[in-house]
Design a protein around this motif. Structure first.
Motif, PDB file in Angstrom:
ATOM      1  N   THR A  49     -72.755  11.372   7.073  1.00 22.79           N
ATOM      2  CA  THR A  49     -73.318  12.558   7.698  1.00 22.79           C
ATOM      3  C   THR A  49     -72.226  13.214   8.539  1.00 22.79           C
ATOM      4  OG1 THR A  49     -75.511  11.562   7.796  1.00 22.79           O
ATOM      5  CG2 THR A  49     -75.081  13.444   9.250  1.00 22.79           C
ATOM      6  N   PRO A  50     -71.793  14.407   8.175  1.00 23.41           N
ATOM      7  CA  PRO A  50     -70.679  15.017   8.907  1.00 23.41           C
ATOM      8  C   PRO A  50     -71.098  15.467  10.302  1.00 23.41           C
ATOM      9  CG  PRO A  50     -71.592  16.587   7.347  1.00 23.41           C
ATOM     10  CD  PRO A  50     -72.309  15.283   7.102  1.00 23.41           C
ATOM     11  N   ASP A  51     -70.165  15.391  11.222  1.00 18.44           N
ATOM     12  CA  ASP A  51     -70.401  15.878  12.585  1.00 18.44           C
ATOM     13  C   ASP A  51     -70.033  17.354  12.618  1.00 18.44           C
ATOM     14  OD1 ASP A  51     -70.659  16.304  15.277  1.00 18.44           O
ATOM     15  OD2 ASP A  51     -68.748  15.359  15.798  1.00 18.44           O
ATOM     16  N   ILE A  52     -71.007  18.212  12.371  1.00 15.97           N
ATOM     17  CA  ILE A  52     -70.775  19.662  12.343  1.00 15.97           C
ATOM     18  C   ILE A  52     -71.532  20.279  13.510  1.00 15.97           C
ATOM     19  CG2 ILE A  52     -71.230  21.768  11.038  1.00 15.97           C
ATOM     20  CD1 ILE A  52     -70.589  20.214   8.504  1.00 15.97           C
ATOM     21  N   SER A  53     -70.801  21.021  14.318  1.00 17.63           N
ATOM     22  CA  SER A  53     -71.324  21.489  15.601  1.00 17.63           C
ATOM     23  C   SER A  53     -71.525  23.001  15.623  1.00 17.63           C
ATOM     24  CB  SER A  53     -70.353  21.083  16.715  1.00 17.63           C
ATOM     25  OG  SER A  53     -70.532  21.848  17.871  1.00 17.63           O
ATOM     26  N   ARG A  81     -69.022  24.525  18.184  1.00 25.79           N
ATOM     27  CA  ARG A  81     -67.640  24.702  17.714  1.00 25.79           C
ATOM     28  C   ARG A  81     -67.540  25.894  16.767  1.00 25.79           C
ATOM     29  NH1 ARG A  81     -67.487  18.848  17.938  1.00 25.79           N
ATOM     30  NH2 ARG A  81     -68.220  18.743  15.780  1.00 25.79           N
ATOM     31  N   GLU A 137     -64.718  24.311  10.786  1.00 25.37           N
ATOM     32  CA  GLU A 137     -65.563  23.175  11.131  1.00 25.37           C
ATOM     33  C   GLU A 137     -65.701  22.213   9.948  1.00 25.37           C
ATOM     34  OE1 GLU A 137     -68.126  20.944  13.821  1.00 25.37           O
ATOM     35  OE2 GLU A 137     -66.257  22.068  13.827  1.00 25.37           O
ATOM     36  N   ARG A 196     -62.619  20.153   9.939  1.00 25.21           N
ATOM     37  CA  ARG A 196     -62.718  19.123  10.972  1.00 25.21           C
ATOM     38  C   ARG A 196     -63.580  17.954  10.489  1.00 25.21           C
ATOM     39  NH1 ARG A 196     -65.924  17.158  14.668  1.00 25.21           N
ATOM     40  NH2 ARG A 196     -65.070  16.475  16.681  1.00 25.21           N
ATOM     41  N   ALA A 197     -64.684  18.252   9.808  1.00 25.09           N
ATOM     42  CA  ALA A 197     -65.570  17.191   9.322  1.00 25.09           C
ATOM     43  C   ALA A 197     -64.864  16.304   8.302  1.00 25.09           C
ATOM     44  CB  ALA A 197     -66.832  17.804   8.714  1.00 25.09           C
ATOM     45  N   ALA A 239     -62.294  13.967   9.894  1.00 26.93           N
ATOM     46  CA  ALA A 239     -62.890  12.875  10.668  1.00 26.93           C
ATOM     47  C   ALA A 239     -63.482  11.764   9.801  1.00 26.93           C
ATOM     48  CB  ALA A 239     -63.975  13.444  11.581  1.00 26.93           C
ATOM     49  N   THR A 247     -73.033  22.029   6.408  1.00 24.01           N
ATOM     50  CA  THR A 247     -73.366  20.657   6.017  1.00 24.01           C
ATOM     51  C   THR A 247     -73.654  20.571   4.528  1.00 24.01           C
ATOM     52  OG1 THR A 247     -74.300  20.287   8.226  1.00 24.01           O
ATOM     53  CG2 THR A 247     -74.903  18.717   6.503  1.00 24.01           C
TER      54      THR A 247
END
Length: 540
Positions: A24-28, A31, A342, A345-346, A349, A506
């Motif tokens: 599960t990607p950390d998508i904010s 950000r 973003e 970034r996902a 990570a 996502t």
């Protein structure tokens, strides 16, 4: 060798079968919002090509890629891929007349000299060529029986209306309907110039959008010596079309009806002569794409790639509207860039990298005719035939989550089933393009990649917003298209709800991750118009 190849395939299949569930990607939302806020700030002056705003925007994006530890994939070990262009700007001293009647630049006509010359006289008779289409597969030729060499062609954008998918794609606009095609075909026919008569119906937007989009420098690929080009490619307002067609005792609406009718034949406009002098400012207008890569983990697939794209540019500084001359482009397309960054970034990570590489490209000069993505397609840092798919983001509304999603063109690729399974997993209904007659597939950067064979489509939210009544999303689109598209008012709003962009990012992350780990290299469905280009790319 054959046994080794079979063993490798078996290992790959077993590794996919035993793979853990996707992360599960950390998508904010915060950000993404921060990226959009910065890129749409007045400081960047609308991110015009070859401007201070471009320098700031591309430096910001490259810095973000570097911070994430992504490999530079541009020229000479940098994140930048230079896109050499010539800027051509029609100067106020230019003149264009219909017979003796002078036209007002911006108010009644817009356009540009494609011969990239500073001073070009134009004086010739005109021919009405309907929609200006030559499509043998549909038994349609608007140029049949007429010689337009050295003449002006007058036409409408769009194409003959159809409900038959086998005739100009039915309700969906094909590339034949795009204004870019009109100019290209007029050039092939040897015309001196090409004038499109604007109507809201055929263009899909008002004259204000045409005026603002054509009011500055036009980024063009530098011509080779002797390469044919139009002395003038432009538009006139419908009222001017009425004056031109009055020579036939008709109005624009009546001529459009003729152009839509099978059996149409080009009509000389014997009483009309278009004349004037096109004076142009010519300048070097080099721009740049910003490209980075997360290398793949699987030795046999790491030279292949999933490509994510979004265009960073907008219209820069232009004609003031209510005292504001900065065309910030918050929705179009700071939103796409926010999602791109973003998403990068996902991926960076992830505890373990996907098998294929992931490439992120923020491309330039989209507003000038998809120039940056076109250059990427012609000069790819990874061969086109080794791209698994291109996922593109362009102009995402920041209005919250939706229960549906629009993926115009996904069904044309062999990723169709994978995409539909992912949508079902996210409980998203895939809705067809709500404006198929606008030809959105041919209006964004994924089209440039499709033309060189790469399976490509854009991802967008649908129109059914969670918690909103039916029809609310469509009304929001219509309001944006009428009031804010290509206007200075396309500005960042701190009250925006970015949850929908998180939802879309996502979803796109999982599509790309699955494609990166897929055992097959995706392609186009049988008989698709881009399949031949895909097969050609594999031979290079």
């Amino acid at each position: 060798m054959r046994r080794l190849a079979l063993f490798s395939v078996l290992v790959l299949l077993l590794s996919c079968a035993s793979a853990p569930p996707p992360p599960t990607p950390d998508i904010s939302a915060d950000r993404i919002s921060a990226h959009v806020r910065f890129l749409a700030d007045d400081l960047l002056e609308g991110r015009g090509v070859a401007s201070r705003g471009e320098a700031l925007a591309t430096l910001y994006i490259a810095s973000q890629f570097a911070q994430l530890g992504l490999e530079p994939l541009g020229d000479n070990g940098s994140y930048y891929q230079k896109v050499p262009l010539v800027g051509v700007e029609t100067l106020p001293a230019s003149t264009l007349r219909v017979n003796t009647r002078p036209l007002k630049l911006l108010d009644e006509y817009v356009g540009v000299n494609r011969r990239q010359a500073p001073d070009t006289p134009v004086d010739a008779e005109a021919v009405f060529v309907g929609h200006g289409i030559v499509a043998p597969e549909f038994n349609w030729n608007d140029y049949q029986g007429i010689d337009v060499k050295g003449k002006w062609v007058v036409l409408f954008t769009n194409e003959p209306p159809s409900t038959d998918p086998k005739f100009f794609g039915g309700a969906a606009l094909t590339y034949y309907g795009r204004w870019t095609y009109k100019y290209d075909e007029a050039t092939r026919q040897g015309a001196l110039g090409c004038i499109i008569v604007h109507t809201d119906k055929t263009a899909g937007y008002g004259w204000n959008v045409v005026r603002n989009s054509w009011g500055g420098k036009d980024p063009q690929v530098k011509l080779d010596a002797g390469e044919p080009a139009l002395a003038f490619a432009g538009w006139v307002a419908e009222t001017i079309g009425d004056q031109i067609f009055a020579s036939l005792g008709k109005k624009s609406a009546e001529m459009l009806q003729q152009a839509d009718t099978r059996g149409f034949r080009a009509l000389p406009l014997a009483k009309i002569r278009l004349r004037g002098r096109i004076q142009s400012g010519i300048s070097v207008m080099d721009t740049r794409n910003v490209i980075a890569r997360l290398p793949g983990s699987y030795p046999q697939l790491k030279e292949e790639a999933v490509l994510y794209t979004a265009h960073w540019d907008h219209l820069g500084i232009g004609t003031p509207v209510e005292g504001d001359n900065i065309y910030n482009g918050a929705v179009d397309n700071a939103t796409g860039c926010g999602i791109l960054l973003e998403t990068a970034r996902a991926y960076a990570a992830l505890p373990s990298r996907p098998k294929r590489s992931i490439v992120f490209a923020a491309v330039g000069a989209e507003e000038g005719g998809l120039r940056g993505s076109e250059y990427y397609g012609q000069h790819p840092p990874i061969p086109a035939g080794k791209h698994a798919v291109n996922l593109n983001y362009d102009g995402i509304f920041v209005l919250g989550r939706t229960s549906d999603i629009t993926l115009n063109g996904y069904e044309r690729t062999t990723l169709k089933e994978l995409v539909e399974q992912t949508a079902a997993r996210f409980q998203l209904k895939i809705k067809p393009d709500p404006q198929p007659e606008q030809g959105h597939y041919y209006r964004s950067d994924h089209f440039s990649l499709a033309r060189v064979g790469i399976p490509a489509f854009s991802l967008d939210l649908g129109a059914e917003y969670v918690g909103k009544p039916p029809g609310w999303g469509q009304r929001a689109f219509e309001e944006y298209n009428e009031k804010h598209y290509h206007q200075p008012s396309d500005q960042f709003d701190p009250t925006w709800d970015f949850s929908g962009l998180v939802q879309l990012a996502t979803f796109g992350f999982h599509i790309g991750l699955d494609a990166a780990n897929w055992t097959q290299l995706p392609t186009w469905q049988p008989a698709d118009e881009f399949l031949a280009a895909r097969e050609k790319s594999w031979k290079r």
